[in-house]
Design an enzyme around this catalytic site. Sequence first.
Site, PDB file in Angstrom:
ATOM      1  N   ASP A  18     -10.912  -5.986 -11.515  1.00  0.00           N
ATOM      2  CA  ASP A  18     -10.419  -5.130 -10.172  1.00  0.00           C
ATOM      3  C   ASP A  18      -9.150  -5.588  -9.957  1.00  0.00           C
ATOM      4  OD1 ASP A  18     -10.428  -3.350  -8.129  1.00  0.00           O
ATOM      5  OD2 ASP A  18     -11.178  -4.956  -6.778  1.00  0.00           O
ATOM      6  N   ASP A  20      -7.077  -5.156  -6.343  1.00  0.00           N
ATOM      7  CA  ASP A  20      -6.904  -5.603  -5.206  1.00  0.00           C
ATOM      8  C   ASP A  20      -8.002  -6.506  -4.771  1.00  0.00           C
ATOM      9  OD1 ASP A  20      -4.420  -3.854  -4.457  1.00  0.00           O
ATOM     10  OD2 ASP A  20      -5.921  -2.127  -4.404  1.00  0.00           O
TER      11      ASP A  20
END
Length: 200
Positions: A18, A20
């Site tokens: 991922d 953020d």
Amino acid sequence: MTIIEPVKPLKASAAFLDRDGVINKEVNYCHKISEFELVEGIVDVLLSLQKKFTHLIVVTNQAGIGRGYYSEQQFQTLTQWMTAHLRSLGITVTHVYFCPHHLSGIPPFNIECECRKPKPGMIMSALEKYNIDPAASVLIGDKVSDLQAAMAANLSQAWLVGTGHPVSQADIEVSDYYFPTMSDLEHFLNEGYVSEIQGR
């Protein structure tokens, strides 16, 4: 007559990440270079991952595009800067997949898609494009939706980190491993983790 079967190319491995809260510090709808700050310890983690996996691939929900908070071009500008910055640190990101959709967004992004995590669409696209073996691949995320996408794509493991969104005990129980900090993950990669490919 002897029939010679064509040699099948060996499948690659990947570490899916991922963005953020994993690569950069969590900022609501981060879309500017000035807002982008690497998570402490992530550079060493990425360098270690690079030694163990064929590809580093980012899979990120970007509902801010669908909600009209920023444009796809703004996202791409930040992505190009991010990948170039990481490259200058010796890290190669093979591909950045993103989902711009959200049901509460604006047209044409307000659709039910197959790419927004926890659905596995972005991961599945990468598995096909780069001939990746899911059994030799992992995902690193900071939310349960990341882990659920990994499981739906049949990746070997889903790792949760505590560097982004708040983590509950229930979240930890969904993961294969939980790492409160990137230092913990770095230690695991160097001392404890053997990938399926390495183990063969």
